[in-house]
Design a protein around this motif. Sequence first.
Motif, PDB file in Angstrom:
ATOM      1  N   GLY A  79       0.786  -1.220   0.000  1.00 48.03           N
ATOM      2  CA  GLY A  79       0.000   0.000   0.000  1.00 48.03           C
ATOM      3  C   GLY A  79       0.814   1.263   0.000  1.00 48.03           C
ATOM      4  N   ALA A  80       2.143   1.129  -0.135  1.00 47.21           N
ATOM      5  CA  ALA A  80       2.984   2.318  -0.168  1.00 47.21           C
ATOM      6  C   ALA A  80       3.023   2.862  -1.571  1.00 47.21           C
ATOM      7  N   GLN A  81       3.057   4.167  -1.680  1.00 47.96           N
ATOM      8  CA  GLN A  81       3.055   4.797  -2.991  1.00 47.96           C
ATOM      9  C   GLN A  81       4.373   4.572  -3.707  1.00 47.96           C
ATOM     10  N   GLY A  82       4.287   4.242  -5.004  1.00 43.21           N
ATOM     11  CA  GLY A  82       5.491   3.982  -5.775  1.00 43.21           C
ATOM     12  C   GLY A  82       6.411   5.179  -5.812  1.00 43.21           C
ATOM     13  N   GLY A  83       5.854   6.382  -5.866  1.00 43.83           N
ATOM     14  CA  GLY A  83       6.674   7.576  -5.953  1.00 43.83           C
ATOM     15  C   GLY A  83       7.005   8.186  -4.619  1.00 43.83           C
ATOM     16  N   GLY A  84       6.656   7.500  -3.510  1.00 44.17           N
ATOM     17  CA  GLY A  84       6.935   8.023  -2.186  1.00 44.17           C
ATOM     18  C   GLY A  84       5.714   8.683  -1.595  1.00 44.17           C
ATOM     19  N   GLY A  85       5.638   8.758  -0.259  1.00 45.97           N
ATOM     20  CA  GLY A  85       4.536   9.410   0.410  1.00 45.97           C
ATOM     21  C   GLY A  85       3.469   8.412   0.822  1.00 45.97           C
ATOM     22  N   GLU A  86       2.411   8.916   1.505  1.00 42.65           N
ATOM     23  CA  GLU A  86       1.338   8.067   1.955  1.00 42.65           C
ATOM     24  C   GLU A  86       0.018   8.732   1.646  1.00 42.65           C
ATOM     25  N   SER A  87      -1.039   7.930   1.626  1.00 41.84           N
ATOM     26  CA  SER A  87      -2.345   8.464   1.301  1.00 41.84           C
ATOM     27  C   SER A  87      -2.939   9.178   2.502  1.00 41.84           C
ATOM     28  N   LEU A  88      -3.952   9.992   2.235  1.00 41.74           N
ATOM     29  CA  LEU A  88      -4.653  10.659   3.326  1.00 41.74           C
ATOM     30  C   LEU A  88      -5.302   9.629   4.229  1.00 41.74           C
ATOM     31  N   ALA A  89      -5.831   8.579   3.627  1.00 42.66           N
ATOM     32  CA  ALA A  89      -6.528   7.559   4.405  1.00 42.66           C
ATOM     33  C   ALA A  89      -5.601   6.842   5.373  1.00 42.66           C
ATOM     34  N   SER A  90      -4.349   6.568   4.955  1.00 44.87           N
ATOM     35  CA  SER A  90      -3.433   5.789   5.786  1.00 44.87           C
ATOM     36  C   SER A  90      -2.532   6.652   6.653  1.00 44.87           C
ATOM     37  N   SER A  91      -2.565   7.967   6.486  1.00 45.62           N
ATOM     38  CA  SER A  91      -1.695   8.831   7.271  1.00 45.62           C
ATOM     39  C   SER A  91      -2.218   8.970   8.692  1.00 45.62           C
ATOM     40  N   ARG A  92      -1.358   9.424   9.583  1.00 43.33           N
ATOM     41  CA  ARG A  92      -1.757   9.587  10.979  1.00 43.33           C
ATOM     42  C   ARG A  92      -2.765  10.714  11.143  1.00 43.33           C
ATOM     43  N   TYR A  93      -2.866  11.618  10.147  1.00 42.58           N
ATOM     44  CA  TYR A  93      -3.811  12.720  10.241  1.00 42.58           C
ATOM     45  C   TYR A  93      -5.200  12.344   9.754  1.00 42.58           C
ATOM     46  N   GLY A  94      -5.318  11.255   8.985  1.00 43.30           N
ATOM     47  CA  GLY A  94      -6.580  10.958   8.336  1.00 43.30           C
ATOM     48  C   GLY A  94      -7.479   9.999   9.085  1.00 43.30           C
ATOM     49  N   GLU A  95      -7.018   9.471  10.225  1.00 39.67           N
ATOM     50  CA  GLU A  95      -7.792   8.456  10.917  1.00 39.67           C
ATOM     51  C   GLU A  95      -9.150   8.964  11.381  1.00 39.67           C
ATOM     52  N   GLY A  96      -9.235  10.238  11.756  1.00 35.54           N
ATOM     53  CA  GLY A  96     -10.490  10.751  12.282  1.00 35.54           C
ATOM     54  C   GLY A  96     -11.352  11.444  11.249  1.00 35.54           C
ATOM     55  N   LEU A  97     -10.946  11.423   9.981  1.00 38.75           N
ATOM     56  CA  LEU A  97     -11.726  12.090   8.940  1.00 38.75           C
ATOM     57  C   LEU A  97     -12.992  11.303   8.615  1.00 38.75           C
ATOM     58  N   PRO A  98     -14.017  12.005   8.120  1.00 35.91           N
ATOM     59  CA  PRO A  98     -15.233  11.301   7.698  1.00 35.91           C
ATOM     60  C   PRO A  98     -14.921  10.279   6.618  1.00 35.91           C
ATOM     61  N   LYS A  99     -15.654   9.172   6.634  1.00 38.48           N
ATOM     62  CA  LYS A  99     -15.485   8.128   5.633  1.00 38.48           C
ATOM     63  C   LYS A  99     -16.698   8.106   4.712  1.00 38.48           C
ATOM     64  N   VAL A 100     -16.435   7.942   3.435  1.00 36.26           N
ATOM     65  CA  VAL A 100     -17.504   7.770   2.454  1.00 36.26           C
ATOM     66  C   VAL A 100     -17.170   6.538   1.629  1.00 36.26           C
ATOM     67  N   THR A 101     -18.170   5.970   0.983  1.00 33.83           N
ATOM     68  CA  THR A 101     -17.956   4.777   0.177  1.00 33.83           C
ATOM     69  C   THR A 101     -17.968   5.147  -1.298  1.00 33.83           C
ATOM     70  N   ILE A 102     -16.885   4.799  -1.990  1.00 31.66           N
ATOM     71  CA  ILE A 102     -16.753   5.042  -3.417  1.00 31.66           C
ATOM     72  C   ILE A 102     -16.729   3.690  -4.127  1.00 31.66           C
TER      73      ILE A 102
ATOM     74  N   LEU B  85     -10.429  14.134  -1.288  1.00 32.11           N
ATOM     75  CA  LEU B  85     -10.872  12.755  -1.085  1.00 32.11           C
ATOM     76  C   LEU B  85      -9.739  11.808  -1.472  1.00 32.11           C
ATOM     77  N   SER B  86      -9.514  10.764  -0.666  1.00 30.07           N
ATOM     78  CA  SER B  86      -8.421   9.830  -0.938  1.00 30.07           C
ATOM     79  C   SER B  86      -8.896   8.401  -0.717  1.00 30.07           C
ATOM     80  N   PHE B  87      -8.576   7.513  -1.687  1.00 27.38           N
ATOM     81  CA  PHE B  87      -8.897   6.101  -1.537  1.00 27.38           C
ATOM     82  C   PHE B  87      -7.982   5.276  -2.439  1.00 27.38           C
ATOM     83  N   GLU B  88      -7.947   3.961  -2.184  1.00 22.89           N
ATOM     84  CA  GLU B  88      -7.133   3.053  -2.984  1.00 22.89           C
ATOM     85  C   GLU B  88      -8.019   1.940  -3.545  1.00 22.89           C
ATOM     86  N   ARG B  89      -7.706   1.544  -4.787  1.00 26.74           N
ATOM     87  CA  ARG B  89      -8.474   0.487  -5.433  1.00 26.74           C
ATOM     88  C   ARG B  89      -7.632  -0.173  -6.516  1.00 26.74           C
TER      89      ARG B  89
END
Length: 378
Positions: free
Chosen positions: A312-335, A351-355
């Motif tokens: 789940g790590a980004q190929g170019g470096g960095g992390e998603s909003l969903a997996s970051s320590r700041y995003g745990e308390g954000l609202p969740k929506v289903t895409i 909005l951030s998600f992985e698929r």
Amino acid sequence: MNILRRLPLSRLLLLCALALVIGVSATALAFAVGSGPTPPPKPLAQAIHDALGGAGGEQIQGVSANVTLTDHLLEGASLAGGGGGGGGGGGGELTSSPLIAGGSGRLWLAKDGDVRLELQSQQGDTQVIYDGHTLTVYDAASNTVYRYTPPAREGGSGTPGGADHEVPSIAKIEEAIAHLSKHADVSGATPSDVAGHAAYTVRVSPNEAGSLFGGVELSFDAGNGVPLRAAVYSSTSAAPVIELAATEISYGPVSGSVFEINPPANAKVEEISTPSSSGAHPAHKGDKPTITTHGHGPSTIAVVESKTNEKGAQGGGGESLASSRYGEGLPKVTIDGVSASELRTELGTLLSFERDGVRYLVAGSVTPAAVEEVARGL
């Protein structure tokens, strides 16, 4: 030479990032309603020309001000770790920073364009310094130094004192205003009293509907052109979302030592970089993020797609909003059956998600519903 003609600065925070930046100018000072004088009514082009060419502008050697930053951008956003505590309270560090939560402090501007903004908070000062080449931010709460050096412009920067720093004619200013007016609504020069100084205030707003971005306001000293106030507005509120304000302002030389930063020896240092524009063609960079846009004008929605590895790590470096320590308390929506994290602000939505091995980041200065609609069409 008027320092306003020498500044190599842009719109911040930006930055925060900023930003901001937007749209807000790094040299913007502040708004404080007082009982000082107001200048006579003038057309905008005339007011700008007279201010930049004013006798006071030739005498300014620097600017010092007491400032207050108001920032409602993330107000109400539910970020993880907001309770403070130890350990991984990353969200607490973020939302307690005066750059995000607002604060008061000091701002200095040197004749050569160096800028220092210092804001105080209970967790410690936050210092922002720009020397014309590198932006440095020291956050005392996390004891971290962030450094960013923008890529050099092709052709280099202008030489101070050259012909390109001369006061533009009224005709040139009118031409620039006319060009801007093709894309935005530009107000006239409203006589104002800003921080006890006679000033003019101008507002620039989108001329298209559909965006949460309501516009920006700038107030400048009628006698010398120094910016005295900058504010960013949402289309949903009459009050500014971000505003930098000075309670006092004075003009005079600023010591070079003011722009020196001396963080503790054990401070962490993070170098922020942007992707290089040099190198192979995109076809040889298959794991580099791709960017597409939907819509046009201020309501444009951007989609950033990047590959992830099996963990789940980004190929170019960095992390998603969903997996970051700041995003745990954000609202969740289903895409389309996938859980996504959504950051909602008064100026836009992210909005951030992985698929299927791809990370999607969808953002725009629009409502959550508009961003989610684009995300569901990916």
